[in-house]
Enzyme design. Structure first.
Site, mmCIF file in Angstrom:
data_model
loop_
_atom_site.group_PDB
_atom_site.id
_atom_site.type_symbol
_atom_site.label_atom_id
_atom_site.label_comp_id
_atom_site.label_asym_id
_atom_site.label_seq_id
_atom_site.Cartn_x
_atom_site.Cartn_y
_atom_site.Cartn_z
ATOM 1 N N HIS B 134 0.872 -1.179 0.000
ATOM 2 C CA HIS B 134 0.000 0.000 0.000
ATOM 3 C C HIS B 134 0.909 1.229 0.000
ATOM 4 O O HIS B 134 2.037 1.165 0.505
ATOM 5 C CB HIS B 134 -0.839 -0.046 1.284
ATOM 6 C CG HIS B 134 -1.930 0.964 1.373
ATOM 7 N ND1 HIS B 134 -1.691 2.269 1.741
ATOM 8 C CD2 HIS B 134 -3.267 0.858 1.164
ATOM 9 C CE1 HIS B 134 -2.849 2.917 1.748
ATOM 10 N NE2 HIS B 134 -3.816 2.092 1.408
ATOM 11 N N ASP B 211 2.945 -5.139 7.977
ATOM 12 C CA ASP B 211 1.744 -4.306 7.871
ATOM 13 C C ASP B 211 0.526 -5.231 7.913
ATOM 14 O O ASP B 211 0.226 -5.928 6.946
ATOM 15 C CB ASP B 211 1.812 -3.522 6.549
ATOM 16 C CG ASP B 211 0.506 -2.796 6.221
ATOM 17 O OD1 ASP B 211 -0.463 -2.911 7.016
ATOM 18 O OD2 ASP B 211 0.454 -2.132 5.176
ATOM 19 N N GLN B 214 -4.640 -5.457 6.721
ATOM 20 C CA GLN B 214 -5.645 -6.305 6.055
ATOM 21 C C GLN B 214 -5.568 -7.740 6.550
ATOM 22 O O GLN B 214 -6.070 -8.658 5.888
ATOM 23 C CB GLN B 214 -5.436 -6.270 4.529
ATOM 24 C CG GLN B 214 -5.531 -4.905 3.906
ATOM 25 C CD GLN B 214 -6.944 -4.351 3.905
ATOM 26 O OE1 GLN B 214 -7.926 -5.080 4.132
ATOM 27 N NE2 GLN B 214 -7.084 -3.056 3.669
ATOM 28 N N LYS B 237 -10.579 -0.892 10.490
ATOM 29 C CA LYS B 237 -10.749 -2.054 9.617
ATOM 30 C C LYS B 237 -11.001 -3.318 10.451
ATOM 31 O O LYS B 237 -11.165 -4.405 9.926
ATOM 32 C CB LYS B 237 -9.506 -2.249 8.740
ATOM 33 C CG LYS B 237 -9.259 -1.111 7.757
ATOM 34 C CD LYS B 237 -8.089 -1.448 6.856
ATOM 35 C CE LYS B 237 -7.477 -0.227 6.190
ATOM 36 N NZ LYS B 237 -8.274 0.352 5.125
ATOM 37 N N CYS B 375 -4.819 2.580 -3.648
ATOM 38 C CA CYS B 375 -3.550 3.043 -3.057
ATOM 39 C C CYS B 375 -2.426 2.040 -3.269
ATOM 40 O O CYS B 375 -1.516 1.915 -2.459
ATOM 41 C CB CYS B 375 -3.702 3.364 -1.568
ATOM 42 S SG CYS B 375 -4.824 4.710 -1.244
#
Lengths: 152, 417
Positions: B134, B211, B214, B237, B375
């Site tokens: 991202h 990261d 997600q 999220k 993104c």
């Protein structure tokens, strides 16, 4: 069942120009050009113009985008070929007012001829940028030759 | 798939109807149609348990934390710190001191880029990221490279959307100071082999940032088992509020890193000659934080724990298989990203129809998807496409919604026929 508002946005003329765009490709010679970019949706196009004195003798576009942006570019090139630069700028104002819903309600945009089919866009605020990208790029090409513009 | 597996996958791990009742927004209509929300990778909706918790905080507990001797302040501090421990347990960090509250994933990465970068990264050093990051895991490192003269190196991925792991050993040099990789890709859905990346990096003494923006909402995450050095994610999220996120860092790095921002709460004492910084985690939490957000995030995790992350992973896996099955049966649909190990984010394109047009037509049926580059412009460049449409699943989605989505896709073809 396709909703009528949706049909209003995706009229047959728009779909036809999306499939078979007019004045597509780079014209040679050209003395004005600009690049237009909508970073949010990835629409990306180039406008090329050849002018003699105050007259746009030839105009074309290249690039890709959604049906609205592509058909708008195609119809714009059709409308502006042979017009004066002053007329092109007037057309831009009228078109911009139409898609942003700034004109009066009884305005039928008859003077815009075929371009009036983009009236439906004003009901889709997020799509206004799609319809107007080619127009902003055309103005950028006339005003600041070879500069790139972005909708953001 | 053999018959035994079939039986397992057909058993629904929790009562989805009951879960849906916890999310009042799902009763909304859009253009006169029931909302079908498939934009969960952008943000998830919030259950009543979170909404009520935020309201309760402002109605009964509102106060500044870490400073008042009065009852409300002590209570608010207690709830905020309880939430930190909830997060610690949720990702199995060894200490609550390793849980830093931030505004979200983006700020967490920027914090590491600024602070770890200031301490450990100098001219000609190298940072490795992957090609499917991202922008928030690209740009902070580019800024750091501009400041320091360090270099950014990219681990590529193949056209299935899987990292080309065989390339990684060749990218690592004596100058590599950090590897920062996405756990699950927001645009491709790929779950990356982060365990292998971490093991290889550690064999060279290189720390790794994962990261997890997600990933944490889709599967159980254990930072000690992963042995990652940093893990970052966002609250919104994860069915929690916006404006709150988490940086997990190993104590040894967080202790060595300088503060990120200066201000109140991050100091022990201030004189004009010398300021002594507070201990972890407060050293990295300058100023009054999003107190309600932090408490709300704790409530979101409590909620997910009542369902169970294993059950959530199992259910979303079933739904994902169903999406793939349905996509396979429609001509002119191309999935972008076909990784074997994946979460329920599906980028797709339709032959000759721009994603933006798909998004508008689906919206008319009340279906919310994302269209654009998500993104991840380098991912789009890899596939030579400007944009995709993306369907991303959450715990409240159903097979019926996927069926309705497929009908609506056929409507897109009809409009463009």
């Amino acid at each position: 069942m396709i909703n009528s508002e949706l049909r209003e946005l995706y009229q047959q003329v728009i779909l036809d120009h999306n499939k078979n765009p007019k004045n597509f490709g780079k014209i040679d010679p050209h003395n004005h050009s600009a690049e237009g970019f909508n970073p949010l949706c990835g629409d990306h196009l180039f406008i090329y113009l050849q002018t003699e004195g105050d007259v746009i003798t030839n105009i074309s576009f290249e690039g890709g985008g959604c049906a609205i942006s592509k058909s708008s570019a195609s119809l714009m090139t059709e409308a502006l070929k042979g017009k004066s630069i002053t007329e092109a700028k007037e057309f831009f104002e009228r078109f911009h007012n139409m898609v942003t819903g700034q004109a009066s309600e009884d305005d039928d945009f008859e003077d815009l001829d075929k371009l009036a089919i983009f009236q439906g866009v004003r009901d889709f605020p997020v799509r206004v940028k799609c319809a107007s990208l080619s127009w902003h790029t055309m103005i950028a090409a006339l005003d600041n030759n070879n500069k790139s513009i972005s909708t953001e | 798939m053999n018959s035994d597996n079939k039986q397992i996958t057909d058993t629904v791990p929790f009562d989805v109807r009951k879960v849906r009742e916890d999310f009042p927004i799902l009763a909304e209509t859009v253009h006169g149609k029931p909302l079908v929300y498939f934009d969960n990778a952008a943000t998830t909706h919030k259950p009543l348990q979170v909404i009520n918790r935020l309201q309760h905080y402002y109605l009964h507990e509102n106060s500044n934390i870490h400073r008042g001797v009065h009852a409300l302040s002590q209570h608010a501090t207690g709830e905020y710190e309880k939430s930190r421990r909830t997060i610690q347990k949720f990702i199995n960090a060894s200490s609550e001191k390793e849980i830093i509250f931030t505004r979200g994933t983006t700020e967490s990465i920027n914090l590491v880029a600024q602070s770890f970068g200031a301490k450990f990264i100098a001219q000609d050093d190298e940072i490795i990221i992957s090609g499917m990051e991202h922008h928030s895991n690209i740009v902070p490192w580019q800024l750091l490279c501009e400041r320091t003269g360090a270099r950014l190196k990219i681990l590529p991925f193949d056209l299935n959307g899987e990292l080309q792991m065989e390339e990684l050993p060749g990218l690592i040099t004596a100058k590599t100071k950090l590897i920062s990789v996405v756990h699950a890709s927001n645009s491709l859905g790929t779950v990356n082999p982060v365990e292998d990346i971490i093991a290889l990096a550690h064999s060279h003494g290189i720390p790794v940032l994962i990261d997890g923006a997600q990933a944490v909402q889709h599967m159980p995450v254990d930072v000690q088992k992963l042995d990652c050095d940093f893990y970052v994610f966002s609250g919104h999220k994860l069915y929690g509020p916006t404006g709150i996120g988490v940086l997990y860092g190993k104590t040894k790095y967080l202790e060595a890193m300088p503060p990120y921002q200066g201000g109140g709460d991050m100091i022990l004492s201030v004189t004009f000659d010398k300021t002594i910084y507070n201990e972890l985690p407060y050293k990295f939490e300058a100023g009054t934080p999003d107190i309600a957000g932090g408490i709300g995030l704790g409530a979101a995790i409590d909620y997910l724990n009542t369902i169970g992350m294993d059950a959530i992973a199992a259910y979303e896996h079933q739904l994902s298989d169903y999406v793939i099955e349905k996509f396979t049966n429609i001509d002119k649909v191309q999935l972008i990203g076909n990784a074997k190990k994946r979460v329920g984010s599906f980028s797709f394109i339709l032959d000759g129809i721009h994603p933006h047009d798909i998004g508008t037509i689906l919206d008319f049926d009340g279906i919310a998807i994302r269209t654009g580059h998500h993104c991840t412009q380098p991912v789009m460049q890899r596939f030579c496409i400007p944009a995709t449409a993306r369907l991303s699943l959450g715990i409240y989605n159903t097979r019926e919604e996927i069926d309705f989505f497929v009908q609506s896709i056929h409507k897109v073809f009809e409009v463009f026929s």
